[in-house]
Structure formats: C-alpha cells, structure tokens
Design a protein around this motif. Structure first.
Motif, short mmCIF file in Angstrom:
data_model
loop_
_atom_site.label_atom_id
_atom_site.label_comp_id
_atom_site.label_asym_id
_atom_site.label_seq_id
_atom_site.Cartn_x
_atom_site.Cartn_y
_atom_site.Cartn_z
N ASN A 1 0.84 -1.19 0.00
CA ASN A 1 0.00 0.00 0.00
C ASN A 1 0.88 1.25 0.00
O ASN A 1 1.53 1.56 1.00
N GLY A 2 0.90 1.95 -1.12
CA GLY A 2 1.71 3.15 -1.23
C GLY A 2 1.01 4.36 -0.65
O GLY A 2 0.46 5.19 -1.38
N THR A 3 1.02 4.48 0.65
CA THR A 3 0.25 5.54 1.32
C THR A 3 0.97 6.88 1.35
O THR A 3 0.35 7.91 1.56
N THR A 4 2.29 6.88 1.14
CA THR A 4 3.03 8.14 1.14
C THR A 4 3.74 8.32 -0.20
O THR A 4 3.93 7.37 -0.96
N LEU B 1 6.88 8.99 -0.70
CA LEU B 1 8.13 8.25 -0.70
C LEU B 1 7.90 6.78 -1.02
O LEU B 1 8.65 6.19 -1.81
N MET B 2 6.85 6.20 -0.44
CA MET B 2 6.54 4.79 -0.73
C MET B 2 6.25 4.59 -2.21
O MET B 2 6.71 3.63 -2.83
N ARG B 3 5.47 5.52 -2.78
CA ARG B 3 5.13 5.39 -4.20
C ARG B 3 6.39 5.53 -5.06
O ARG B 3 6.53 4.84 -6.07
N GLN B 4 7.29 6.41 -4.66
CA GLN B 4 8.54 6.56 -5.40
C GLN B 4 9.39 5.30 -5.32
O GLN B 4 10.16 5.00 -6.24
N GLN B 5 9.24 4.60 -4.23
CA GLN B 5 10.00 3.35 -4.06
C GLN B 5 9.33 2.16 -4.75
O GLN B 5 9.86 1.06 -4.71
N GLY B 6 8.17 2.39 -5.36
CA GLY B 6 7.51 1.33 -6.13
C GLY B 6 6.37 0.64 -5.44
O GLY B 6 5.79 -0.30 -5.98
N TYR B 7 6.02 1.12 -4.25
CA TYR B 7 4.90 0.50 -3.55
C TYR B 7 3.61 0.67 -4.36
O TYR B 7 3.25 1.77 -4.76
N GLY B 8 2.94 -0.43 -4.61
CA GLY B 8 1.66 -0.40 -5.30
C GLY B 8 1.74 -0.33 -6.81
O GLY B 8 0.71 -0.46 -7.49
#
Length: 425
Positions: A362-365, A367-374
């Motif tokens: 779950n790319g909730t932030t 930074l997480m989305r930038q790291q590929g989450y989700g």
C-alpha cells in the motif's frame, strides 16, 4: 468483626500448597529440570499464560511462582475487573521496588480487547509480570500481541492416582480432618466425579465427611455415601471414569459422522451433568467451521447465533437451542477443506517469511510510491466480472495451493465458477 473459624474456610482452601514441591500434579512443569522450576531457580519469572481446566492448580502455581522469586502478588478476576480497576492496579507499582509485581488475571480470556491492550503496555514496559490463567485455548482467546509477549504453559488434569494422593493427604494433614477417624473407601469414585479437578475432589470429600454417620466413631466414606451427597447427574456423566472432554469429543465426532441421535445423546449427557450451555455452544461453533465449513456456511452462522442466544437465555431453555443446532450440524453436508487449508498455510508461514510483492503493498506516502509501492497493481473491479489475473503470492511461492475444493455441491459450484472465470480471462 468476629474471627473466621477454620471450619468456615473450605477444605480446598485449607489444603492449598505452600511450596512448589507440595503441588500434586504438573510435574512436567514443576519437577527438577522442568521449565517453570528452572525459571524460579534462576530468580527469573517472565510473563506467562497458564492454560488448563478448572481445579488443576493455575491460581496456586501463580501464587507460588511469585513467592519463589520474592515478588509482590496482585490477584484479579476478569469476571469482575474493568479497565478502570485494572489501570489502578497497574499504576500502583511501588517505584522504590526494583522488581516488577506479579499481576495474576484469572479467566483472562474474558478480558475484551481494551482490557488486554491495557495489560500489553505494562508488560512491554516491564512494569508488571503478567500471569494469566485461562480454560480456553489462548491462541483463540487472547490477543496475538499480548500472547506473543508471554510464555504459554499447558496444565494437565490430575490423574486418578494424583487425586487419590490428594485425598489421602487431606485426611492426614488437614487440621480438622486429621482429628477425625476417617475410613476413606471411595477415592476412585471421587476421582471419577472430579474429572481431574482437585478443588472438586476436595469439595466432595468435605461434604461426605460432614454428612457421614458419626454414631460409630469412625467416619466411613464409601461409594453409597459419595453417591448420595454428589449430584447424581455427575455420576451419570462420569460413571465409567471418562473425563468431561471425552464426552465433548464423542459429541463432536458424532456430528462429524452425521449421526444426529448420537450427537443429541452425548450433548444430553453434558446438559444433565450440569455442563455450562455456553461451553457446549462454543464447541458447536468450532465444529461448524472445522467439519462443515463451506459445504454449508449457514452452519457457522447458526452455531454463532446459538452461542449468543444461550448466553443471554440460559438453562433450561438453552437446551432447545442447542438441540436444534446439534441436529442441524449433524445432518448438514460436511467438508474440512478450509480447515486443512488454513493448517497448511500456517505450517508454511512458520517456515517462510517472503516479502510482500511490491504491487501488493500500500503506497500511502509519496516516498513509498517513489519506491515502487503499489506499482503494477491491477484493480479487479475495473475489469469484466470483477476479475483480472495477477500474482498474489510471493514469486518463490507461485503456484502453491492450500485449498482444495471438496466434493460437495456448494464447493463444487464455487469450483466451476472459478474455472469459468479464469477461462474467460
């Protein structure tokens, strides 16, 4: 206030052991080299859960463990303690003491999530050493977070030989009984009735002594006397020396074997013996999921409704509800496919700790989305039939199967639907 006479104190309380060596039974935990014995010999007592039937020594052992490591002991009952009272005890720690007090919670499985969470913080901080006692399986009745911070130990019912030793000790060592001339001839019968419960055995002996004929000087405690003072229902329940959980097992196996008459008989044996209705209902809830499962999901709903109903209604009317559910479960289609599936999944989970694939995280932030989450996750509801194939297991577990459709109408219908769904995509 007048002083309490020794005769006003129940025999079971008078016979409570004063040392760990005096405890009858539980040698797998208390004998030399056994786990609990090793702990206290090293002056260490972690938070623990004691799991076992009534009258096997949970409270006594908790008190003796605290005494063995010289810790303050606070005893609470989950039946009467609310969050407010619990917090008062947790906040009453003597700041001058270097040792955490032992807080004993009887029937800890009856604490709700809020109460268990209140304990969790104190256990984590080391403010207390928790000893919880429960008759229920801790895996199902205690929060995982709290359970993971405690060592769990199973206490066993006392054997017939241990009950006989306990009764003999009472007649020889109790300050009141040792003054009497007692001829104890019914040890086996008392042991049969006690079901491994030391407290119950001592209670039966005490009532028999109080009722025995004293005209001849010698008090003869024989089978007819014990039978007359104990509940006749208990004699019927265990006349062959069966433990109460054997009767429960017979009921569950009769349900599993689709025999409603046998299931009703074994349940009736428990009801006549005075087994609590909610105890029986909880076992029916388990059977509905373990032995019927998705062959008939309504079975679990009905069993759960029965559990809540018998708790609010009570006996004798609860027998009607339980009878309906037992017949329904026994005559229902059966399947243990989901029971086997979760066991297989848990067995693998104990050995495998593969990371969650990135597209399932779950790319909730930002930074997480930038790291590929989700990234790469496909939302099934955006596609026909609310389905789109994608990987949901870690790559190293691709193709692993835990669940196998059983050969009943409902699960076979689900199998055909899943086959059709995947074929269309």
């Amino acid at each position: 206030m007048p002083a309490v006479s020794p005769t006003d104190i129940p025999l079971a309380q008078r016979m409570r052991p004063k040392t760990l060596d005096a405890v009858i039974g539980q040698r797998h935990l208390l004998s030399k080299g056994a786990p609990l014995r090793r702990l206290v010999e090293h002056g260490h007592l972690p938070s623990i859960i004691l799991h076992g039937e009534a009258g096997v020594g949970k409270t006594t052992i908790a008190m003796l463990l605290a005494d063995a490591v010289n810790r303050p002991f606070h005893s609470l009952s989950a039946l009467t303690t609310g969050v407010k009272q619990l917090r008062e005890v947790l906040e009453s720690k003597d700041t001058l003491s270097l040792s955490a007090p032992v807080v004993f919670i009887d029937e800890i499985h009856r604490f709700n999530k809020g109460q268990q969470d209140a304990l969790l913080g104190a256990v984590e901080a080391g403010d207390i050493t928790l000893i919880g006692a429960t008759t229920e399986n801790p895996s199902f009745s205690i929060n995982n977070a709290l359970l993971s911070r405690c060592q769990t130990y199973r206490l066993e019912p006392l054997t017939h030989g241990q009950i006989a030793k306990l009764l003999e000790r009472a007649t020889l060592e109790d300050n009141i009984l040792k003054t009497l001339d007692i001829n104890l001839k019914a040890s086996d019968t008392i042991a049969d009735l006690a079901h491994g419960d030391a407290r119950k055995a001592l209670n039966i002996l005490e009532i028999a002594v109080q009722t025995a004929d004293r005209s001849k000087g010698t008090l003869t405690i024989d089978d007819p006397l014990v039978s007359s003072v104990a509940q006749s229902a208990l004699i019927k329940y265990d006349k062959d020396g069966e433990q109460h959980y054997n009767i429960v097992s017979a009921m569950i196996k009769s349900i599993r074997g689709s025999d409603p008459d046998a299931a009703l008989y074994w349940m009736a044996r428990m009801l006549v013996a005075g087994e609590p209705a909610d105890f029986i209902a909880r076992r029916l809830v388990i059977a509905a999921s373990e032995d019927i499962g998705n062959a008939n999901p309504n079975a679990l709903l009905l069993a759960d409704a029965a559990l809540r109903s018998v708790q609010s209604i009570g006996m004798p009317e609860a027998r009607i509800i339980l009878g309906q559910v037992v017949v329904y479960l026994a005559t229902s289609a059966k399947s243990n496919s989901t029971y086997k599936a979760i066991n297989a999944a848990m067995a693998l989970a104990e050995k495998d700790a593969s990371p969650v694939p990135m597209h399932l995280r779950n790319g909730t932030t930002k930074l997480m989305r930038q790291q590929g989450y989700g990234q790469g996750y496909i939302y099934p509801h955006d596609h026909p039939h609310h389905y789109h194939p994608q990987a949901y297991l870690p790559e190293n577990l691709a193709g692993t199967r835990f669940y196998e459709y059983a050969d009943n109408q409902r699960e076979q219908h689900s199998k055909k639907f899943m086959h059709w769904l995947k074929k269309r995509h």
